[in-house]
Motif scaffolding. Sequence first.
Motif, PDB file in Angstrom:
ATOM      1  N   ARG A 114       0.862  -1.189   0.000  1.00 22.69           N
ATOM      2  CA  ARG A 114       0.000   0.000   0.000  1.00 22.69           C
ATOM      3  C   ARG A 114       0.888   1.226   0.000  1.00 22.69           C
ATOM      4  O   ARG A 114       1.814   1.328   0.802  1.00 22.69           O
ATOM      5  CB  ARG A 114      -0.915   0.024   1.238  1.00 22.69           C
ATOM      6  N   GLU A 131       1.403   4.158   1.321  1.00 24.80           N
ATOM      7  CA  GLU A 131       1.033   5.025   2.440  1.00 24.80           C
ATOM      8  C   GLU A 131       2.268   5.791   2.875  1.00 24.80           C
ATOM      9  O   GLU A 131       3.375   5.513   2.438  1.00 24.80           O
ATOM     10  CB  GLU A 131       0.566   4.183   3.629  1.00 24.80           C
ATOM     11  N   ARG A 135       3.685   1.383  10.028  1.00 20.57           N
ATOM     12  CA  ARG A 135       2.980   1.597   8.754  1.00 20.57           C
ATOM     13  C   ARG A 135       4.014   1.613   7.626  1.00 20.57           C
ATOM     14  O   ARG A 135       4.873   2.488   7.590  1.00 20.57           O
ATOM     15  CB  ARG A 135       2.195   2.913   8.817  1.00 20.57           C
ATOM     16  N   LYS A 146      -9.072   9.509   9.977  1.00 16.48           N
ATOM     17  CA  LYS A 146      -8.047   9.587  11.021  1.00 16.48           C
ATOM     18  C   LYS A 146      -7.756  11.046  11.375  1.00 16.48           C
ATOM     19  O   LYS A 146      -6.912  11.321  12.218  1.00 16.48           O
ATOM     20  CB  LYS A 146      -6.778   8.867  10.556  1.00 16.48           C
ATOM     21  N   ARG A 172     -14.364   0.043   9.539  1.00 15.70           N
ATOM     22  CA  ARG A 172     -13.349  -0.645   8.757  1.00 15.70           C
ATOM     23  C   ARG A 172     -13.077   0.100   7.448  1.00 15.70           C
ATOM     24  O   ARG A 172     -13.927   0.768   6.907  1.00 15.70           O
ATOM     25  CB  ARG A 172     -13.707  -2.096   8.467  1.00 15.70           C
ATOM     26  N   THR A 182      -3.921  -0.806  15.807  1.00 17.81           N
ATOM     27  CA  THR A 182      -4.746  -1.957  15.422  1.00 17.81           C
ATOM     28  C   THR A 182      -3.840  -3.069  14.909  1.00 17.81           C
ATOM     29  O   THR A 182      -3.146  -2.902  13.911  1.00 17.81           O
ATOM     30  CB  THR A 182      -5.765  -1.552  14.337  1.00 17.81           C
TER      31      THR A 182
HETATM   32  P1  ATP Z   1      -5.170   1.261   9.305  1.00 11.63           P
HETATM   33  O1  ATP Z   1      -6.452   1.817   9.833  1.00 11.63           O
HETATM   34  O2  ATP Z   1      -4.072   1.142  10.359  1.00 11.63           O
HETATM   35  O3  ATP Z   1      -4.703   1.913   8.039  1.00 11.63           O
HETATM   36  P2  ATP Z   1      -6.492  -0.747   7.791  1.00 11.63           P
HETATM   37  O4  ATP Z   1      -7.894  -0.684   8.250  1.00 11.63           O
HETATM   38  O5  ATP Z   1      -6.106  -0.103   6.518  1.00 11.63           O
HETATM   39  O6  ATP Z   1      -5.502  -0.232   8.947  1.00 11.63           O
HETATM   40  P3  ATP Z   1      -6.616  -3.577   7.236  1.00 11.63           P
HETATM   41  O7  ATP Z   1      -6.759  -3.408   5.788  1.00 11.63           O
HETATM   42  O8  ATP Z   1      -7.772  -3.989   8.037  1.00 11.63           O
HETATM   43  O9  ATP Z   1      -5.981  -2.249   7.846  1.00 11.63           O
HETATM   44  O10 ATP Z   1      -5.391  -4.549   7.532  1.00 11.63           O
HETATM   45  C1  ATP Z   1      -5.358  -5.420   8.659  1.00 11.63           C
HETATM   46  C2  ATP Z   1      -4.146  -5.158   9.504  1.00 11.63           C
HETATM   47  O11 ATP Z   1      -2.969  -5.064   8.704  1.00 11.63           O
HETATM   48  C3  ATP Z   1      -4.154  -3.833  10.234  1.00 11.63           C
HETATM   49  O12 ATP Z   1      -4.900  -3.943  11.419  1.00 11.63           O
HETATM   50  C4  ATP Z   1      -2.689  -3.613  10.524  1.00 11.63           C
HETATM   51  O13 ATP Z   1      -2.277  -4.381  11.640  1.00 11.63           O
HETATM   52  C5  ATP Z   1      -2.049  -4.165   9.292  1.00 11.63           C
HETATM   53  N1  ATP Z   1      -1.707  -3.082   8.350  1.00 11.63           N
HETATM   54  C6  ATP Z   1      -2.539  -2.430   7.494  1.00 11.63           C
HETATM   55  N2  ATP Z   1      -1.859  -1.518   6.761  1.00 11.63           N
HETATM   56  C7  ATP Z   1      -0.572  -1.592   7.173  1.00 11.63           C
HETATM   57  C8  ATP Z   1       0.643  -0.906   6.798  1.00 11.63           C
HETATM   58  N3  ATP Z   1       0.649   0.002   5.840  1.00 11.63           N
HETATM   59  N4  ATP Z   1       1.799  -1.250   7.434  1.00 11.63           N
HETATM   60  C9  ATP Z   1       1.818  -2.198   8.409  1.00 11.63           C
HETATM   61  N5  ATP Z   1       0.709  -2.874   8.798  1.00 11.63           N
HETATM   62  C10 ATP Z   1      -0.465  -2.583   8.197  1.00 11.63           C
END
Ligand code: ATP
Length: 425
Positions: A114, A116, A122, A211, A259, A281
Amino acid sequence: MADTIQAVRGMNDVLPDEAPLWAFFEDTVRAWLHRYGYRRIRMPIVERTELFVRSIGEVTDIVEKEMYSFEDRLNGEQLTLRPEGTASCVRAVLQHNLLHGTGQRLWYEGPMFRHERPQKGRYRQFHQIGVEALGYADAEIDAELIVMGARLWADLGLTGIALQLNSLGSTEARLRHRAKLIAHLEAHVDLLDDDAKRRMHTNPLRVLDTKNPALQAMAAAAPRLLDDLDDADRAHFETVQRLVRAAGIDFTIEPRLVRGLDYYNRTVFEWVTTTLGAQGTVCAGGRYDGLIAQIGGKPAPGAGFAMGIERLLAMLVDAQVAVPAQAPDVYLVWAGDAPVAAHAWTVAEALRGAGLAVLMHAGEGGFKAQMKRADASGATVAVIVGDDEAARGDVAVKPLRGGGEQRRAAVAEAPATVRAAAMAA
Ligand code: ATP
Ligand code: MG
């Protein structure tokens, strides 16, 4: 000299010093999934872009701005490095007709991508364990997925991970709720940032997932989808809560938990810690009964979750959870001419053949320097081969921990002698 090439920002190397931590985590996870009857599936890392647009939703952070998408140079196909695993997993299950007459409990592990802003917890390439239960409609499955999480935290030795629950109800309930939510957002339009303004009419629920600190109070005061649920959704959610409570797991209901992906309905949940700062999370999921049909399959229910491995590993480090070392059993110290080298090789292979992990000294160094290396390697025993040993066809076995005595052993007896020395250490 040319500049050294650096890794892409936000994409990390996992260095060998971190290998024991990853191995502890992965071994624990594999044993845990086995106990719940989940089987592993492996999907490709690249999928058609369309798969993610259709499943995750067009008006989401992931699809709007986080995907690594590109055109295949040779045939013009639009492709994407997977940002998550659920869509691929469902695609694979449908493509191979795995839901024919049965449900599937599946899991996968691997890198996700991703675009980001990189920060602690992250990254642009990160790793997830994903768990999906496809073809099951009952609340028992939602509860199973949640209870599993609690058990994994215990297996890993982690505490302080809190469960947040919500229900998003049915599509109909969300449509009923939508008008109320839009009215609330319109009443606060002066506060809204660009993302929120843009999504206010296309995907108002998504605005609550913001956020932006400036929007938190507005989001907290928004009408609650929970209050608009149908009776069937309410009953489903109550069963989930009852089962989770019966398993002795505490939770809070978070009416604003929506979510980041559009495919969820009914139960959604997150496991959150306060110890990782903003990226708290560690695991998130829920039910997605519409997704299979959305991807083109015969309608069937589904539910699942994904956890962020890097975040959980950071927790293991912070909590100083003891992780098994990956030291060799034996460091093979040797020096001499070709016959000595040949003998050392024979000894190393004999030990490995008996199941021992043998790190054979490579490169320069006399016996003294090699013994230092042996000690630093973490091996329990040094097996020493020099001119005398080569001439006699035996070895010297020297315990490195616990101070036992050095012993001589014939090659055939060497594994037993090493094991005895290791036991005494
Ligand atoms: P966030 O709100 O932190 O952006 P998300 O809702 O985008 O999370 P999900 O798509 O539900 O995250 O992904 C499940 C899990 O994967 C998250 O709870 C987090 O632990 C992990 N995760 C998501 N994006 C990242 C990232 N860019 N780097 C590291 N871990 C991540
Ligand atoms: Mg995100």
